[in-house]
Design a protein around this motif. Structure first.
Motif, PDB file in Angstrom:
ATOM      1  N   HIS A 269      -9.987   2.363  -0.713  1.00 16.03           N
ATOM      2  CA  HIS A 269      -9.312   2.796   0.504  1.00 16.03           C
ATOM      3  C   HIS A 269      -8.109   3.504   0.493  1.00 16.03           C
ATOM      4  O   HIS A 269      -7.673   4.518   0.292  1.00 16.03           O
ATOM      5  N   CYS A 270      -7.114   2.777   0.131  1.00 10.02           N
ATOM      6  CA  CYS A 270      -5.621   3.341  -0.217  1.00 10.02           C
ATOM      7  C   CYS A 270      -5.155   4.042   0.925  1.00 10.02           C
ATOM      8  O   CYS A 270      -4.500   5.342   0.631  1.00 10.02           O
ATOM      9  N   ILE A 271      -5.244   3.670   2.158  1.00 11.24           N
ATOM     10  CA  ILE A 271      -4.746   4.432   3.299  1.00 11.24           C
ATOM     11  C   ILE A 271      -3.107   4.281   3.473  1.00 11.24           C
ATOM     12  O   ILE A 271      -2.255   5.460   3.789  1.00 11.24           O
ATOM     13  N   HIS A 272      -2.725   3.148   3.606  1.00 11.76           N
ATOM     14  CA  HIS A 272      -1.344   2.824   4.136  1.00 11.76           C
ATOM     15  C   HIS A 272      -0.569   2.457   2.871  1.00 11.76           C
ATOM     16  O   HIS A 272       0.172   1.592   2.859  1.00 11.76           O
ATOM     17  N   LEU A 273      -0.254   3.460   1.869  1.00 10.45           N
ATOM     18  CA  LEU A 273       0.445   2.901   0.820  1.00 10.45           C
ATOM     19  C   LEU A 273       1.748   3.266   0.878  1.00 10.45           C
ATOM     20  O   LEU A 273       2.283   4.265   1.493  1.00 10.45           O
ATOM     21  N   ARG A 274       2.696   2.724   0.228  1.00 10.64           N
ATOM     22  CA  ARG A 274       4.365   2.853   0.196  1.00 10.64           C
ATOM     23  C   ARG A 274       4.563   3.861  -1.010  1.00 10.64           C
ATOM     24  O   ARG A 274       3.810   3.865  -1.901  1.00 10.64           O
ATOM     25  N   GLU A 275       5.788   4.356  -0.962  1.00 11.95           N
ATOM     26  CA  GLU A 275       6.133   5.303  -1.973  1.00 11.95           C
ATOM     27  C   GLU A 275       6.144   4.498  -3.356  1.00 11.95           C
ATOM     28  O   GLU A 275       5.655   5.313  -4.352  1.00 11.95           O
ATOM     29  N   ARG A 276       6.577   3.451  -3.548  1.00 10.87           N
ATOM     30  CA  ARG A 276       6.535   2.809  -4.819  1.00 10.87           C
ATOM     31  C   ARG A 276       5.110   2.648  -5.298  1.00 10.87           C
ATOM     32  O   ARG A 276       4.572   2.761  -6.312  1.00 10.87           O
ATOM     33  N   GLU A 277       4.061   1.986  -4.330  1.00 13.50           N
ATOM     34  CA  GLU A 277       2.858   2.021  -4.749  1.00 13.50           C
ATOM     35  C   GLU A 277       2.074   3.437  -5.214  1.00 13.50           C
ATOM     36  O   GLU A 277       1.523   3.316  -6.099  1.00 13.50           O
ATOM     37  N   ILE A 278       2.543   4.353  -4.410  1.00 11.71           N
ATOM     38  CA  ILE A 278       1.920   5.655  -5.048  1.00 11.71           C
ATOM     39  C   ILE A 278       2.309   6.058  -6.484  1.00 11.71           C
ATOM     40  O   ILE A 278       1.745   6.610  -7.342  1.00 11.71           O
ATOM     41  N   ALA A 279       3.888   6.190  -6.320  1.00 11.86           N
ATOM     42  CA  ALA A 279       4.343   6.252  -7.802  1.00 11.86           C
ATOM     43  C   ALA A 279       3.759   5.343  -9.140  1.00 11.86           C
ATOM     44  O   ALA A 279       3.435   5.881 -10.027  1.00 11.86           O
ATOM     45  N   ARG A 280       3.541   4.210  -8.565  1.00 14.58           N
ATOM     46  CA  ARG A 280       3.068   3.355  -9.809  1.00 14.58           C
ATOM     47  C   ARG A 280       1.449   3.505  -9.902  1.00 14.58           C
ATOM     48  O   ARG A 280       1.231   3.500 -11.267  1.00 14.58           O
ATOM     49  N   MET A 281       0.663   3.652  -9.039  1.00 13.76           N
ATOM     50  CA  MET A 281      -0.551   4.273  -9.307  1.00 13.76           C
ATOM     51  C   MET A 281      -0.882   5.344 -10.105  1.00 13.76           C
ATOM     52  O   MET A 281      -1.523   5.354 -11.005  1.00 13.76           O
ATOM     53  N   ALA A 282       0.197   6.251  -9.811  1.00 12.74           N
ATOM     54  CA  ALA A 282       0.214   7.498 -10.528  1.00 12.74           C
ATOM     55  C   ALA A 282       0.463   7.181 -12.164  1.00 12.74           C
ATOM     56  O   ALA A 282      -0.122   7.703 -13.185  1.00 12.74           O
TER      57      ALA A 282
END
Length: 435
Positions: A269-282
């Protein structure tokens, strides 16, 4: 050694059409030589017919149909085959009302065995040759699923769900039993033929910190093993998660704290991600899995494909049955196109088919064996009929380009468009006459 020569129009990808113009190979009159479940050669029919390598091969002519790599489904729930098309509420209510009571039935091994066969037959009928599946919390149901996949020779990643709180007694395990059952299943099935195990904490809401520690211990012991779970599907889910884990910086931080991120981790899903979450996933290579039909059905939100790609996150696209409403990757791409339209983003026909084949193989880190039609790959193939229904046949009369044909399949296609599915070179659907 029995060799088979499959003839038809061939389309395969070597790169993502969303990123480069040089991305696919199309052969108008092509042939694929298959031996012992592996692709030995690919080329024009005339080219291969001139080679000694095909001597004695049994030829199967699929013209005028299109042969593409088998579809790959990186997020689907095996125990929800009889939950699909249950009147929807939003996520948490839907789980409690339908999913958990249904999954409790999988403690019965006879029921699990019957459903395992039915589940895999549905996948094959819809052209899916590899899946990454959630089982129930019962060790026996996962055993039944692996057994059924092994008989069919299918490529399957599956995991026993770990969940020890916030659900009915009939679907709960414990931190210790979840760990022990997973270890036993790993020992029996992981790496057996085309089967792989996935470490599977359902999501943070249904696992105590002790169970998350157990999942993290498994990930540490088996660093190349897949991990699958859910992330930021629903706003109420996020709020509840942060109540249960008040020290977490965000939802992703729960998984990060227990060592569950990495390029083998698949987050649905990963729909409502915060900026830190996006950066850390990358940074960690953690995969995001887009589930358009379930996101629409449960009113969860709209996936940001372009935003995650720009951030450097690899994404897959999946059916998510039974919150998802179809086993068909064609229909999943249909709804994915619409979700991205609402986002102001484009999903071109070539990019869509790439996503369901090689793109999902990349998301699973398995592109060396599946997702493409080239020598050395497993012979998982789908034969697509773009005139399978009367409305498709009428539209097909006006097609002028390959992209138009792919879009027709994407929007109107379903299991009726699957003329044949090959799993490791074996035809899995009864042959039907060409029109």
């Amino acid at each position: 050694m029995t060799r088979t020569l499959l003839r038809g129009r061939i389309l395969t990808f070597h790169a993502d059409p969303a990123e480069t113009e040089d991305n696919h190979r199309y052969i108008e009159d092509g042939a694929i030589l298959v031996a012992d479940g592996i692709i030995e050669a690919v080329g024009s029919h005339d080219e291969l017919r001139r080679q000694d390598i095909i001597k004695g091969a049994i030829e199967i002519d699929h013209r005028p149909h299109l042969i593409v790599p088998g579809f790959i489904d990186p997020h689907i729930h095996f125990p929800q085959v009889q939950v699909i098309a249950s009147w929807g509420t939003q996520l948490l209510d839907w789980l409690n009302r339908y999913t958990f009571p249904e999954e409790a039935r999988y403690a019965d091994i006879d029921h699990a065995t019957r459903m395992a066969g039915a589940f895999l037959d549905q996948l094959v009928a819809h052209g899916t040759t590899t899946a990454c599946a959630f089982s129930s919390s019962h060790r026996g149901s996962t055993q039944a699923l692996f057994e059924a996949a092994d008989v069919r020779g299918m490529s399957l990643i599956a995991g026993k769900v770990m969940m020890d709180r916030n659900a009915p007694e009939g679907v709960l395990d414990t931190a210790q039993s979840g760990y022990d059952d997973s270890k036993a299943l790993i020992s029996r099935w992981h790496g057996n033929g085309r089967l792989r195990f996935a470490i599977t904490p359902r999501f943070a809401i249904t696992s105590t910190p002790e169970q998350m520690e157990a999942a993290g211990a498994l990930a540490s012991e088996y660093p190349s093993m897949h991990v699958q779970s859910h992330l930021s599907e629903n706003l109420a889910e996020i709020d509840y998660t942060l109540q249960l884990y008040p020290k977490a910086r965000d939802y992703l931080d729960v998984y990060e704290h227990y060592g569950l991120l990495g390029q083998h981790t698949l987050m649905g899903h990963c729909i409502h991600l915060r900026e830190r979450e996006i950066a850390r996933m990358a940074e960690t290579g953690t995969r995001a899995i887009f589930c358009p039909t379930s996101n629409l059905f449960l009113g969860s939100g709209l996936f940001d494909a372009d935003g995650l790609r720009a951030a450097g996150i690899v994404s897959g696209i999946a059916t998510d049955v039974g919150g998802g409403t179809s086993y068909s990757q064609l229909q999943t791409l249909n709804e994915g196109y619409k979700v991205l339209q609402l986002r102001g983003q484009q999903l071109t026909p070539l990019a869509a088919l790439h996503w369901a084949t090689r793109g999902n193989a990349v998301a699973l880190s398995m592109e060396d064996r599946i997702g493409s039609i080239r020598p050395g790959c497993d012979a998982d193939l789908v034969v697509l009929d773009s005139s399978a229904t009367p409305d498709m046949a009428l539209r097909a009369e006006r097609l002028e380009t390959l992209s138009e044909e792919l879009f027709l399949l994407q929007i109107l296609g379903d299991d009726r468009s699957i003329a044949q599915t090959y799993v490791a070179g074996r035809p899995m659907k009864p042959a039907r006459p060409l029109n």
